[in-house]
Design an enzyme around this catalytic site. Structure first.
Site, PDB file in Angstrom:
ATOM      1  N   LYS A 266       0.937  -1.137  -0.144  1.00 33.20           N
ATOM      2  CA  LYS A 266      -0.051  -0.113  -0.076  1.00 33.20           C
ATOM      3  C   LYS A 266       0.729   1.269  -0.060  1.00 33.20           C
ATOM      4  O   LYS A 266       2.085   1.083   0.345  1.00 33.20           O
ATOM      5  CB  LYS A 266      -0.930   0.127   1.240  1.00 33.20           C
ATOM      6  CG  LYS A 266      -2.272   0.828   1.340  1.00 33.20           C
ATOM      7  CD  LYS A 266      -3.161   0.234   0.553  1.00 33.20           C
ATOM      8  CE  LYS A 266      -4.525   0.999   0.166  1.00 33.20           C
ATOM      9  NZ  LYS A 266      -5.474   0.531  -0.596  1.00 33.20           N
TER      10      LYS A 266
ATOM     11  N   GLY B 241     -21.473   5.917   2.558  1.00 35.03           N
ATOM     12  CA  GLY B 241     -20.312   6.236   1.416  1.00 35.03           C
ATOM     13  C   GLY B 241     -20.944   5.877   0.062  1.00 35.03           C
ATOM     14  O   GLY B 241     -21.209   4.711  -0.267  1.00 35.03           O
TER      15      GLY B 241
ATOM     16  N   GLY C 201     -19.412   6.881  -2.658  1.00 36.55           N
ATOM     17  CA  GLY C 201     -18.289   7.271  -3.926  1.00 36.55           C
ATOM     18  C   GLY C 201     -18.421   6.300  -4.901  1.00 36.55           C
ATOM     19  O   GLY C 201     -19.308   5.687  -5.247  1.00 36.55           O
TER      20      GLY C 201
ATOM     21  N   VAL D 251     -17.390   3.176  -5.313  1.00 38.92           N
ATOM     22  CA  VAL D 251     -17.933   1.814  -5.147  1.00 38.92           C
ATOM     23  C   VAL D 251     -19.373   2.003  -4.397  1.00 38.92           C
ATOM     24  O   VAL D 251     -20.195   0.949  -4.996  1.00 38.92           O
ATOM     25  CB  VAL D 251     -16.733   0.993  -3.996  1.00 38.92           C
ATOM     26  CG1 VAL D 251     -17.558  -0.360  -3.817  1.00 38.92           C
ATOM     27  CG2 VAL D 251     -15.526   0.754  -4.528  1.00 38.92           C
TER      28      VAL D 251
HETATM   29  P1  NAI Z   1     -14.581   7.082  -2.794  1.00 35.09           P
HETATM   30  O1  NAI Z   1     -13.594   8.208  -2.211  1.00 35.09           O
HETATM   31  O2  NAI Z   1     -14.740   7.264  -4.246  1.00 35.09           O
HETATM   32  O3  NAI Z   1     -15.929   7.291  -1.819  1.00 35.09           O
HETATM   33  C1  NAI Z   1     -16.007   7.310  -0.456  1.00 35.09           C
HETATM   34  C2  NAI Z   1     -17.174   8.142  -0.134  1.00 35.09           C
HETATM   35  O4  NAI Z   1     -17.629   7.972   1.009  1.00 35.09           O
HETATM   36  C3  NAI Z   1     -17.068   9.279  -0.657  1.00 35.09           C
HETATM   37  O5  NAI Z   1     -18.394   9.731  -1.363  1.00 35.09           O
HETATM   38  C4  NAI Z   1     -17.106  10.155   0.717  1.00 35.09           C
HETATM   39  O6  NAI Z   1     -17.728  11.516   0.619  1.00 35.09           O
HETATM   40  C5  NAI Z   1     -17.807   9.371   1.931  1.00 35.09           C
HETATM   41  N1  NAI Z   1     -17.699   9.624   3.153  1.00 35.09           N
HETATM   42  C6  NAI Z   1     -16.529   9.906   3.760  1.00 35.09           C
HETATM   43  N2  NAI Z   1     -16.531   9.919   5.049  1.00 35.09           N
HETATM   44  C7  NAI Z   1     -17.961   9.528   5.224  1.00 35.09           C
HETATM   45  C8  NAI Z   1     -18.609   9.451   6.394  1.00 35.09           C
HETATM   46  N3  NAI Z   1     -18.158   9.627   7.606  1.00 35.09           N
HETATM   47  N4  NAI Z   1     -20.041   8.994   6.177  1.00 35.09           N
HETATM   48  C9  NAI Z   1     -20.402   8.876   5.142  1.00 35.09           C
HETATM   49  N5  NAI Z   1     -19.936   8.973   3.796  1.00 35.09           N
HETATM   50  C10 NAI Z   1     -18.454   9.349   4.059  1.00 35.09           C
HETATM   51  O7  NAI Z   1     -14.018   5.975  -2.284  1.00 35.09           O
HETATM   52  P2  NAI Z   1     -14.150   4.301  -2.764  1.00 35.09           P
HETATM   53  O8  NAI Z   1     -13.329   4.190  -3.983  1.00 35.09           O
HETATM   54  O9  NAI Z   1     -15.620   4.254  -3.443  1.00 35.09           O
HETATM   55  O10 NAI Z   1     -13.920   3.283  -1.813  1.00 35.09           O
HETATM   56  C11 NAI Z   1     -14.613   3.076  -0.915  1.00 35.09           C
HETATM   57  C12 NAI Z   1     -14.068   2.302   0.243  1.00 35.09           C
HETATM   58  O11 NAI Z   1     -14.028   0.990  -0.188  1.00 35.09           O
HETATM   59  C13 NAI Z   1     -12.684   2.730   0.991  1.00 35.09           C
HETATM   60  O12 NAI Z   1     -12.658   2.200   2.352  1.00 35.09           O
HETATM   61  C14 NAI Z   1     -11.715   1.992   0.005  1.00 35.09           C
HETATM   62  O13 NAI Z   1     -10.492   1.725   0.895  1.00 35.09           O
HETATM   63  C15 NAI Z   1     -12.492   0.592  -0.186  1.00 35.09           C
HETATM   64  N6  NAI Z   1     -12.116  -0.067  -1.219  1.00 35.09           N
HETATM   65  C16 NAI Z   1     -12.168   0.420  -2.455  1.00 35.09           C
HETATM   66  C17 NAI Z   1     -11.819  -0.294  -3.905  1.00 35.09           C
HETATM   67  C18 NAI Z   1     -11.737   0.429  -5.122  1.00 35.09           C
HETATM   68  O14 NAI Z   1     -11.936  -0.255  -5.935  1.00 35.09           O
HETATM   69  N7  NAI Z   1     -12.097   1.616  -5.053  1.00 35.09           N
HETATM   70  C19 NAI Z   1     -10.994  -1.421  -3.661  1.00 35.09           C
HETATM   71  C20 NAI Z   1     -11.105  -1.974  -2.141  1.00 35.09           C
HETATM   72  C21 NAI Z   1     -11.407  -1.286  -0.835  1.00 35.09           C
END
Ligand code: NAI
Length: 349
Positions: free
Chosen positions: A80, A175, A177, A179
């Protein structure tokens, strides 16, 4: 490169802190275990209270990647990178710094997206190294979509274990985002009813408009009665008090390192609430990225959906053994790595 606290990083093969002083940029790269293959892990850019917190985070994330690789049966290991974010960060210089570090690691580390890192950021990394998956639909495909599909497949198995179908079930998604948003689309298509929260109001509005989801305050999402709670924001949301009161029948999401403390896993197990381990459910991007890098393979849905089979077997075995699925998953992953290490030692004799 600088070496760091040997206690915090004691089970890692290598941890390096790199700096670009002129750009006020500091990044940390951890290679946890490369027994099964070169380390894979995305780049996270978030604010940390201090460097020690960044090191703790990158080590925990790299460790989880090792277990993720082992259970997803990809020939890769855990790694990482984190960039310490702050108001004066020269973002381009920071991503170039990580790119140069990946290049210098000479094939021992492959990287890609994670929280805080966009496709544009990764194009900066790609100017320094080709060992990066941009994840926006190019070579390795849409990595967030692969993760969402894997979480969905794992959740289908969780629904089966709970004795119900996704159609009509209530899923609370934290969340929205890359995913979480894609997961909402899959759940909506399967007939699930969505309760959602995000700190970004525009993301909430988009999901409410697209899928008729019910929005709740971000602070309240873990208190919503539901069939499945899907944490898809940051890790550490399942503290012991949250776990003691969580009104869900099961947990399955994308967020890495979702347990803030071991007591939370124990509490959910004691309450009969199965949790698909995050490093099982969220392996989609790893599978797509690693197989693209290592074999030039563009994986299809069938390979990603195997995550559902892994989750199904794990939930069934954990129930039969009477232990939390996360405990069993960790044991199986450690056994796989240990067996590969023993085989490698045997081969070298
Ligand atoms: P992202 O950054 O696109 O989305 C995260 C979302 O969570 C954002 O919309 C943000 O505003 C929201 N957020 C942050 N704090 C919050 C809170 N306290 N309450 C509610 N919403 C909140 O990230 P992504 O790519 O969607 O990843 C989401 C999770 O999945 C992360 O923990 C990441 O490490 C994990 N992950 C993602 C992968 C990927 O392919 N993108 C692969 C494996 C794990």
């Amino acid at each position: 490169m600088t070496s760091v606290d040997p206690i915090a990083t004691s089970d890692c093969e290598e941890v390096v802190v790199v700096r670009d002083r002129r750009a006020h940029a500091v990044a940390v790269v951890a290679l946890h275990d490369t027994t099964l293959g070169p380390a894979h892990g995305g780049i996270r850019r978030v604010r940390y209270p201090d460097l020690a917190a960044a090191v703790r985070d990158v080590v925990a994330l790299a460790r989880a990647m090792t277990w993720k690789c082992a259970l997803a049966e990809v020939p890769a290991g855990g790694g990482k990178a984190v960039i310490v974010d702050h108001d004066d960060l020269d973002r381009e210089a920071a991503y170039r710094l990580v790119g140069r570090t990946v290049a210098r690691l000479g094939g021992r580390f492959f990287t890609g997206p994670d929280v805080g890192t966009t496709a544009d950021d990764l194009r900066i990394v790609a100017a320094e190294t080709d060992r990066v998956a941009i994840g926006d639909g190019g070579g390795a495909g849409d990595l967030a979509a692969a993760t969402a599909l894997g979480v969905f497949a794992a959740m289908e198995s969780l629904f089966k274990a709970l004795g119900r179908a996704p159609a009509g079930a209530v899923v609370a998604v934290q969340g929205l985002g890359a995913v979480g948003g894609a997961l909402c689309g899959l759940l909506h298509a399967a007939g699930a009813r969505l309760v959602v929260a995000d700190v970004a109001a525009d993301r909430v509005a988009a999901i409410v408009a697209s899928y008729g989801a019910r929005a709740v305050d971000p602070a309240a999402i873990a208190t919503v009665p539901c069939d499945v709670f899907a944490p898809c924001a940051l890790g550490g949301v399942l503290t012991a008090p949250v776990a003691a009161a969580l009104p869900a029948r099961g947990v399955c999401g994308a967020a890495n390192n979702v347990f803030a403390e071991p007591a939370a896993a124990v509490a959910l197990h004691a309450r009969g609430i199965p949790v698909v381990p995050d490093f099982v459910a969220n392996a989609g991007a790893l599978i797509a990225g690693a197989l693209w890098h290592l074999r030039g393979e563009a994986v299809g849905e069938v390979r990603i959906r195997r995550i559902g089979v892994t989750a199904r077997d794990l939930l069934a075995r954990a129930a039969a053994l009477g232990c939390p699925p996360s405990e069993l998953a960790l044991r199986l992953a450690e056994e796989r790595v240990a067996a590969a290490r023993a085989g490698a030692i045997e081969d070298s004799r």
